[in-house]
Design an enzyme around this catalytic site. Structure first.
Site, PDB file in Angstrom:
ATOM      1  N   PHE A  11       0.831  -1.217   0.000  1.00 38.83           N
ATOM      2  CA  PHE A  11       0.000   0.000   0.000  1.00 38.83           C
ATOM      3  C   PHE A  11       0.867   1.269   0.000  1.00 38.83           C
ATOM      4  CE2 PHE A  11      -2.141   3.020   3.072  1.00 38.83           C
ATOM      5  CZ  PHE A  11      -2.822   3.709   2.074  1.00 38.83           C
ATOM      6  N   ILE A  12       1.648   1.467   1.049  1.00 38.64           N
ATOM      7  CA  ILE A  12       2.460   2.695   1.119  1.00 38.64           C
ATOM      8  C   ILE A  12       3.543   2.648   0.048  1.00 38.64           C
ATOM      9  CG2 ILE A  12       4.060   4.032   2.553  1.00 38.64           C
ATOM     10  CD1 ILE A  12       2.459   3.145   5.009  1.00 38.64           C
ATOM     11  N   GLY A  36       1.529  -7.619  -1.419  1.00 37.95           N
ATOM     12  CA  GLY A  36       1.569  -6.567  -2.450  1.00 37.95           C
ATOM     13  C   GLY A  36       1.099  -7.026  -3.813  1.00 37.95           C
ATOM     14  N   ASP A  51      12.467 -12.078  -1.210  1.00 34.72           N
ATOM     15  CA  ASP A  51      12.327 -11.914   0.235  1.00 34.72           C
ATOM     16  C   ASP A  51      13.422 -10.996   0.768  1.00 34.72           C
ATOM     17  OD1 ASP A  51      12.456 -12.515   3.132  1.00 34.72           O
ATOM     18  OD2 ASP A  51      10.998 -14.067   2.611  1.00 34.72           O
ATOM     19  N   ALA A  73       7.276  -5.722   5.525  1.00 37.45           N
ATOM     20  CA  ALA A  73       6.977  -6.203   6.872  1.00 37.45           C
ATOM     21  C   ALA A  73       5.642  -6.920   6.859  1.00 37.45           C
ATOM     22  CB  ALA A  73       6.900  -5.026   7.864  1.00 37.45           C
ATOM     23  N   SER A 115       6.202   2.583  13.252  1.00 38.65           N
ATOM     24  CA  SER A 115       4.760   2.712  13.524  1.00 38.65           C
ATOM     25  C   SER A 115       4.436   3.439  14.830  1.00 38.65           C
ATOM     26  CB  SER A 115       4.152   1.308  13.574  1.00 38.65           C
ATOM     27  OG  SER A 115       2.804   1.391  13.973  1.00 38.65           O
ATOM     28  N   TYR A 139       3.927  -7.166  17.039  1.00 37.82           N
ATOM     29  CA  TYR A 139       4.174  -6.245  15.920  1.00 37.82           C
ATOM     30  C   TYR A 139       4.894  -4.996  16.430  1.00 37.82           C
ATOM     31  CZ  TYR A 139       3.231  -2.716  12.324  1.00 37.82           C
ATOM     32  OH  TYR A 139       3.361  -1.708  11.402  1.00 37.82           O
ATOM     33  N   ARG A 207      -8.074   7.444  16.969  1.00 40.49           N
ATOM     34  CA  ARG A 207      -6.816   7.234  16.253  1.00 40.49           C
ATOM     35  C   ARG A 207      -6.509   8.464  15.418  1.00 40.49           C
ATOM     36  NH1 ARG A 207      -6.970   3.754  19.296  1.00 40.49           N
ATOM     37  NH2 ARG A 207      -6.580   1.509  19.065  1.00 40.49           N
ATOM     38  N   GLY A 268      -7.605  -4.341  26.983  1.00 41.15           N
ATOM     39  CA  GLY A 268      -6.193  -4.222  26.602  1.00 41.15           C
ATOM     40  C   GLY A 268      -5.919  -3.399  25.368  1.00 41.15           C
TER      41      GLY A 268
HETATM   42  N1  LIG Z   1      -0.396   1.422   6.748  1.00 45.03           N
HETATM   43  C1  LIG Z   1      -0.165   1.951   7.950  1.00 45.03           C
HETATM   44  O1  LIG Z   1      -1.046   2.577   8.554  1.00 45.03           O
HETATM   45  C2  LIG Z   1       1.202   1.845   8.592  1.00 45.03           C
HETATM   46  C3  LIG Z   1       1.403   2.482   9.818  1.00 45.03           C
HETATM   47  C4  LIG Z   1       2.641   2.389  10.426  1.00 45.03           C
HETATM   48  C5  LIG Z   1       3.666   1.690   9.824  1.00 45.03           C
HETATM   49  N2  LIG Z   1       3.462   1.065   8.656  1.00 45.03           N
HETATM   50  C6  LIG Z   1       4.594   0.320   8.069  1.00 45.03           C
HETATM   51  O2  LIG Z   1       4.767   0.718   6.726  1.00 45.03           O
HETATM   52  C7  LIG Z   1       5.185  -0.419   5.953  1.00 45.03           C
HETATM   53  C8  LIG Z   1       4.216  -0.607   4.773  1.00 45.03           C
HETATM   54  O3  LIG Z   1       2.921  -0.857   5.287  1.00 45.03           O
HETATM   55  P1  LIG Z   1       1.664  -1.040   4.326  1.00 45.03           P
HETATM   56  O4  LIG Z   1       0.488  -0.511   5.020  1.00 45.03           O
HETATM   57  O5  LIG Z   1       2.010  -0.565   2.966  1.00 45.03           O
HETATM   58  O6  LIG Z   1       1.524  -2.623   4.349  1.00 45.03           O
HETATM   59  P2  LIG Z   1       1.481  -3.667   3.116  1.00 45.03           P
HETATM   60  O7  LIG Z   1       1.221  -5.017   3.706  1.00 45.03           O
HETATM   61  O8  LIG Z   1       0.577  -3.171   2.054  1.00 45.03           O
HETATM   62  O9  LIG Z   1       2.994  -3.592   2.586  1.00 45.03           O
HETATM   63  C9  LIG Z   1       4.034  -4.419   3.057  1.00 45.03           C
HETATM   64  C10 LIG Z   1       4.663  -5.085   1.847  1.00 45.03           C
HETATM   65  O10 LIG Z   1       5.765  -5.882   2.286  1.00 45.03           O
HETATM   66  C11 LIG Z   1       5.744  -7.078   1.529  1.00 45.03           C
HETATM   67  N3  LIG Z   1       6.470  -8.102   2.299  1.00 45.03           N
HETATM   68  C12 LIG Z   1       6.048  -8.734   3.422  1.00 45.03           C
HETATM   69  N4  LIG Z   1       6.975  -9.608   3.831  1.00 45.03           N
HETATM   70  C13 LIG Z   1       8.019  -9.505   2.956  1.00 45.03           C
HETATM   71  C14 LIG Z   1       9.283 -10.147   2.849  1.00 45.03           C
HETATM   72  N5  LIG Z   1       9.663 -11.090   3.727  1.00 45.03           N
HETATM   73  N6  LIG Z   1      10.104  -9.797   1.830  1.00 45.03           N
HETATM   74  C15 LIG Z   1       9.716  -8.861   0.914  1.00 45.03           C
HETATM   75  N7  LIG Z   1       8.535  -8.233   0.966  1.00 45.03           N
HETATM   76  C16 LIG Z   1       7.697  -8.546   1.974  1.00 45.03           C
HETATM   77  C17 LIG Z   1       4.274  -7.411   1.307  1.00 45.03           C
HETATM   78  O11 LIG Z   1       4.065  -8.246   0.179  1.00 45.03           O
HETATM   79  C18 LIG Z   1       3.688  -6.012   1.113  1.00 45.03           C
HETATM   80  O12 LIG Z   1       3.642  -5.658  -0.258  1.00 45.03           O
HETATM   81  C19 LIG Z   1       5.229  -1.602   6.895  1.00 45.03           C
HETATM   82  O13 LIG Z   1       6.565  -1.765   7.329  1.00 45.03           O
HETATM   83  C20 LIG Z   1       4.345  -1.178   8.047  1.00 45.03           C
HETATM   84  O14 LIG Z   1       4.759  -1.798   9.247  1.00 45.03           O
HETATM   85  C21 LIG Z   1       2.252   1.110   8.017  1.00 45.03           C
END
Ligand SMILES: NC(=O)c1ccc[n+]([C@@H]2O[C@H](COP(=O)([O-])OP(=O)(O)OC[C@H]3O[C@@H](n4cnc5c(N)ncnc54)[C@H](O)[C@@H]3O)[C@@H](O)[C@H]2O)c1
Length: 320
Positions: A11-12, A36, A51, A73, A115, A139, A207, A268
């Site tokens: 997503f991000i 993704g 990976d 992640a 996060s 997490y 939030r 909690g």
């Molecule tokens: N969306 C939010 O509100 C938010 C808030 C705080 C932090 N984050 C952090 O931002 C980052 C992106 O979050 P997001 O919302 O886009 O989530 P997301 O799940 O859409 O993106 C994470 C991406 O990582 C990939 N991935 C997972 N395990 C992997 C691995 N072992 N090797 C390679 N790729 C891998 C997934 O396929 C996915 O495309 C994350 O690290 C998340 O912890 C997100």
């Protein structure tokens, strides 16, 4: 500049990657596609499936890179309670592996997607970066450990490091997994499809919902400013929104009434969470621009999964 984004098909990540390419930068993305979708990426982006724990793959992809965004992640809080080993292996192990690979190749800058969840339940709101974290889920532990590995190894390896503690990001293209989806797309989908919106307890839990364009702007500023090193910076909207108010905003934007089911409070949980943005403003000149109602409207308009649930006439000029 040459950028490398782990988790860049998520997503991000895909919003960031596409924006960087539009600005004229070169972008490489690594994603294992566990969540993704590479179809979301601009064709000018070099995509590799793999990976983040695969060191030889990282050595190849990191050559010539100026800055790494580490977003790969596993991201579900409840799931992390069920599978903590996976969260440790991928989120923490992936970060350590990436730092070692950056040392091996000589890449000098990394921005971590951390996060706001790290703060847990704090009595005083908004929370600033000096508050002692309360790690309530595996997490949160994995993100906190990733920050510390990144900072500590960065000092030893001569790598500049920045952690952005992102609060609740939302916008078009956010995944809707069957179990534990993020709240904004889940509520939008339920309201538009006539389903049920489940609210726990009073609905007063709050939030900080931050629109994806604001998050991308902060990530880009953090990547480009070499004077910022070994810093933790909050990224949110700075606005506290209760679950009840979010449902109300979604009703306004969709023109539909939500069928709300009230469930017992789950013990909690975090009651309130909103970001103090003073440091982000000072170091990154960060100023969130998109209010919740506008962000929800843009999400409806730009995300085909939601747009197709609206009758054609409902996409009015007001939505633009
Ligand atoms: N969306 C939010 O509100 C938010 C808030 C705080 C932090 N984050 C952090 O931002 C980052 C992106 O979050 P997001 O919302 O886009 O989530 P997301 O799940 O859409 O993106 C994470 C991406 O990582 C990939 N991935 C997972 N395990 C992997 C691995 N072992 N090797 C390679 N790729 C891998 C997934 O396929 C996915 O495309 C994350 O690290 C998340 O912890 C997100």
């Amino acid at each position: 500049m040459n950028y490398f984004i782990t988790g860049g098909a998520g997503f991000i990540g895909h919003h960031l990657a596409n924006h960087l390419v539009r600005l004229g930068h070169h972008v490489r993305v690594l994603d294992d596609l566990s969540a993704g979708d590479p179809e979301t990426l601009d064709p000018r982006i070099l995509f590799t499936r793999g990976d983040v724990r695969d060191a030889p793959k990282l050595w190849t992809l990191l050559h010539g890179i100026d800055c790494v965004y580490h977003l790969a992640a596993k991201v579900s809080l409840p799931q992390s309670v069920l599978y903590p080993r996976d969260y440790n292996d991928i989120n923490v192990g992936g970060t350590v592996n990436l730092m070692e690979a950056m040392r091996a190749v000589g890449v000098k800058r990394i921005v971590l997607g951390s996060s706001g969840t790290i703060y847990g339940d704090q009595r005083r709101q908004p929370v600033d970066e000096k508050v002692v974290p309360q790690l309530l889920t595996p997490y949160a532990v994995s993100k906190f450990a990733s920050e510390h590995y990144m900072f500590t190894l960065g000092v030893h390896y001569g790598i500049e490091t920045v952690a952005l503690r992102i609060f609740n990001a939302y916008g078009p293209g956010q995944a809707l997994p069957p179990a534990y989806p993020p709240v904004v797309p889940k509520f939008l989908y339920e309201v538009l499809s006539g389903g049920t919106v489940v609210v726990f307890g009073s609905g007063r839990q709050s939030r900080d919902y931050v629109y994806i364009d604001d998050v991308v702007e902060a990530l880009i500023a953090a990547g480009q400013n070499a004077a910022i090193d070994r810093e933790i910076i909050n990224i949110g909207s700075g606005v506290e929104t209760s679950v009840g108010a979010l449902v109300h905003q979604i009703e306004q934007v969709t023109g539909r009434q939500a069928h709300v089911l009230r469930n017992e409070e789950q013990g909690g949980g975090v009651v309130r969470l909103v970001a103090d943005l003073e440091k982000a403003q000072r170091l990154l000149a960060y100023q969130p621009r998109v209010p919740l109602a506008t962000g929800l409207r843009r999400t409806l308009e730009q995300d085909a999964r939601f747009r197709r649930l609206l009758p054609p006439g409902q996409l009015t000029p007001q939505m633009a």
